[in-house]
Design an enzyme around this catalytic site. Structure first.
Site, PDB file in Angstrom:
ATOM      1  CG  HIS A 268       5.923   5.488  -3.645  1.00 34.73           C
ATOM      2  ND1 HIS A 268       7.102   5.305  -4.329  1.00 34.73           N
ATOM      3  CD2 HIS A 268       6.167   5.090  -2.374  1.00 34.73           C
ATOM      4  CE1 HIS A 268       8.010   4.807  -3.499  1.00 34.73           C
ATOM      5  NE2 HIS A 268       7.472   4.677  -2.300  1.00 34.73           N
ATOM      6  CD  GLU A 269       4.026   5.734   0.541  1.00 34.40           C
ATOM      7  OE1 GLU A 269       4.118   4.583   1.010  1.00 34.40           O
ATOM      8  OE2 GLU A 269       5.010   6.500   0.398  1.00 34.40           O
ATOM      9  CG  HIS A 272       5.330   0.839  -0.223  1.00 34.03           C
ATOM     10  ND1 HIS A 272       6.411   0.007  -0.319  1.00 34.03           N
ATOM     11  CD2 HIS A 272       5.815   2.106  -0.372  1.00 34.03           C
ATOM     12  CE1 HIS A 272       7.511   0.731  -0.521  1.00 34.03           C
ATOM     13  NE2 HIS A 272       7.170   2.015  -0.568  1.00 34.03           N
ATOM     14  CD  GLU A 298      10.682   2.585  -2.405  1.00 38.33           C
ATOM     15  OE1 GLU A 298      10.100   2.163  -1.387  1.00 38.33           O
ATOM     16  OE2 GLU A 298      10.544   3.729  -2.850  1.00 38.33           O
TER      17      GLU A 298
HETATM   18 ZN    ZN Z   1       8.476   3.619  -0.757  1.00 40.45          ZN
END
Ligand code: ZN
Length: 507
Positions: A268-269, A272, A298
């Site tokens: 997830h990160e 980003h 996101e």
């Molecule tokens: Zn996030």
């Protein structure tokens, strides 16, 4: 076409570069606070954050910015409206108008309260006592009402808060979109949850933190993380922050009994971070290099965590990497079981650990509660019970205590009201973007089965990341997919995946 140079344009850009530098310092203070700072440092840090905010605010609202804009606007109006110069002038005007309406004292009060509120939230959560947090939350709400009162051109007061995270988003648009999503998700969760048999977490077991770190690094290095430009550190709440495209920092947490926590939070990160790393280098330290929208951001993190990360082809590759590192724990797991296990649907208590299908219901609940809280339809004292009731009615889950309920997320502690909806917007956009990527890149699934993400990474960079803040999230979605924000692609995608994973009855 690039515009002919205007002498004042360079002067404006110089001011914006300095603001970008201050914002990078803020990012560093935040990173340090969440990874390195001893707990006792929080008071001093709150003052430092407030001082930084005060200086930034003075620079953002300096009369010279207004003068330069007034001088540049007639010039920019003659340029191609999509050129960087014209876009820059528009973006700076927008930021300037927003910032100068807010008095400096209020901006500094908010920065200090956000820092102290996070501290109060942390104490309340460890003590499992909402009462230790209620005053900080009331104070946040008071400050937000004072903030909203600085503006007059809005449909609903909550829209002013939304706009800080997702430009031009309105509650009147969000409510029908979210009700449509809720109406589709509730029955989907029910039929998937009832179809499940013999469920177990395939990534549960004994996984020492050091080995987890090595494993997740091996995975993300294959995807584009390199030691020259990226860092991975532990923190209580995973996040990513970048000091420009060359210095990207992601954090995670390790649960030694469950590998999925670090694995999927790092994916997830990473999403980003990859976004930040992909912004066109020419936009560094400019008005177009900043954050366009949290929803768009996101969409990138959730794409790597879920749409790619939990897809059947990529799961097969992922399992093969993990099995080499953890032969005893994972050697006996086959790829179909793994795929099924990481997509299992089970209503649960904690948003950040929720499966992809139930996840948005957690967000819909928080959006509803904070908008009602802000409207005054719900009081701070009623919030914990309203949270528990919502969990029961939306997910059928009983909340045992505040730490596992209303106090579980950092957002309300840090004063981030209007932030939660962007998570779901990101999920909606991720499904729409990925469907387009599949149309543009035949054979993408075969790439992912080999752990080869070169083409999809390039596609994301060219179509989304490189543009930085040049286009709003709506404009970008329209440019890339030809669509507006829609619920159907996400629901269709979930349905297809759950059916393939035999988590839904076929047909
Ligand atoms: Zn996030």
């Amino acid at each position: 076409m690039a515009g002919t140079a205007h002498p004042s344009y360079a002067a404006l850009c110089e001011r914006i570069a300095e603001l970008a530098d201050l914002s990078a310092i803020g990012g560093l203070l935040f990173w340090d606070r969440s990874t390195m700072m001893p707990a006792g440092g929080s008071d001093t840090r709150a003052h430092a954050c407030a001082a930084l905010e005060r200086v930034s605010h003075q620079k953002r609202t300096h009369p010279e910015v207004g003068r330069l804009l007034a001088e540049l606007e007639p010039w920019a109006a003659e340029l191609d409206p999509d050129c960087d110069e014209a876009r820059t002038v528009r973006v700076v005007r927008r930021d300037f108008e927003k910032a100068r309406r807010v008095p400096e004292d209020l901006a500094a009060d908010i920065a200090r309260a956000d820092s102290l509120g996070e501290d109060a939230w942390m104490k309340a959560r460890s003590a499992n006592d909402f009462n230790l947090f209620r005053d900080a939350l009331s104070h946040h709400l008071d400050l937000r009402h004072r903030y909203v009162a600085c503006f007059d051109d809005f449909e609903h007061p909550y829209d002013v808060l939304l706009d800080d995270f997702e430009q031009d988003l309105r509650l009147s648009e969000l409510r029908p979109l979210f009700s449509e999503l809720q109406a589709a998700l509730v029955p989907l969760v029910a039929s998937a949850a009832s179809a499940g048999t013999a469920r177990r977490n395939v990534l549960a077991g004994t996984f020492p933190a050091g080995d987890q770190r090595a494993a997740v690094l091996e995975v993300v290095k294959q995807l584009g993380f390199d030691d020259e430009h990226w860092r991975l550190d532990p923190s209580a709440h995973p996040f990513a922050v970048a000091q420009g495209p060359q210095d990207v920092r992601v954090t995670t947490m390790y649960d030694e009994s469950d590998l999925s926590v670090s694995l999927y939070s790092v994916l997830h990160e990473f999403g980003h971070g990859l976004y930040e790393a992909g912004v066109a280098p020419a936009y560094s330290r400019t008005a177009l290099g900043g954050l366009v929208s949290l929803g768009l951001h996101e969409s990138q993190s959730r794409m790597w965590e879920n749409v790619i990360g939990r897809s059947r082809p990529f799961s097969g590759w992922l399992l093969s990497v993990l099995q080499k590192r953890f032969p005893e724990q994972l050697g006996a797991v086959d790829a179909d079981t793994f795929f099924r296990g990481v997509n299992d649907v089970e209503p649960s208590l904690i948003r950040i650990f929720a499966d992809e299908t139930t996840y948005n219901l957690h967000v819909l609940l928080r959006t509803d509660l904070e908008s009602r809280l802000f409207e005054g339809q719900l009081t701070v004292d009623e919030l914990p019970a309203a949270f528990d009731d919502g969990m029961h009615s939306l997910l059928g889950v009983e909340v045992p205590d505040a730490a596992h309920g209303v106090l579980q997320d950092i957002h309300w502690g840090a004063g981030l009201i209007g932030y939660f909806p962007t998570y779901t917007l990101g999920n909606l956009m991720a499904a729409q973007f990925f469907a387009q990527a599949e149309r543009d890149l035949p054979g993408l699934q075969e790439d992912l089965a080999r752990g080869d993400v070169g083409r999809i990474r390039q596609w994301l960079r060219e179509n989304i990341h490189a543009h930085g803040r040049k286009y709003s999230s709506r404009e970008l979605l329209r440019r890339v997919t030809g669509e507006e924000l829609r619920v159907d692609p996400l629901i269709g995608y979930l349905r297809d995946k759950l059916t393939a994973a035999t988590l839904l009855p076929a047909g």
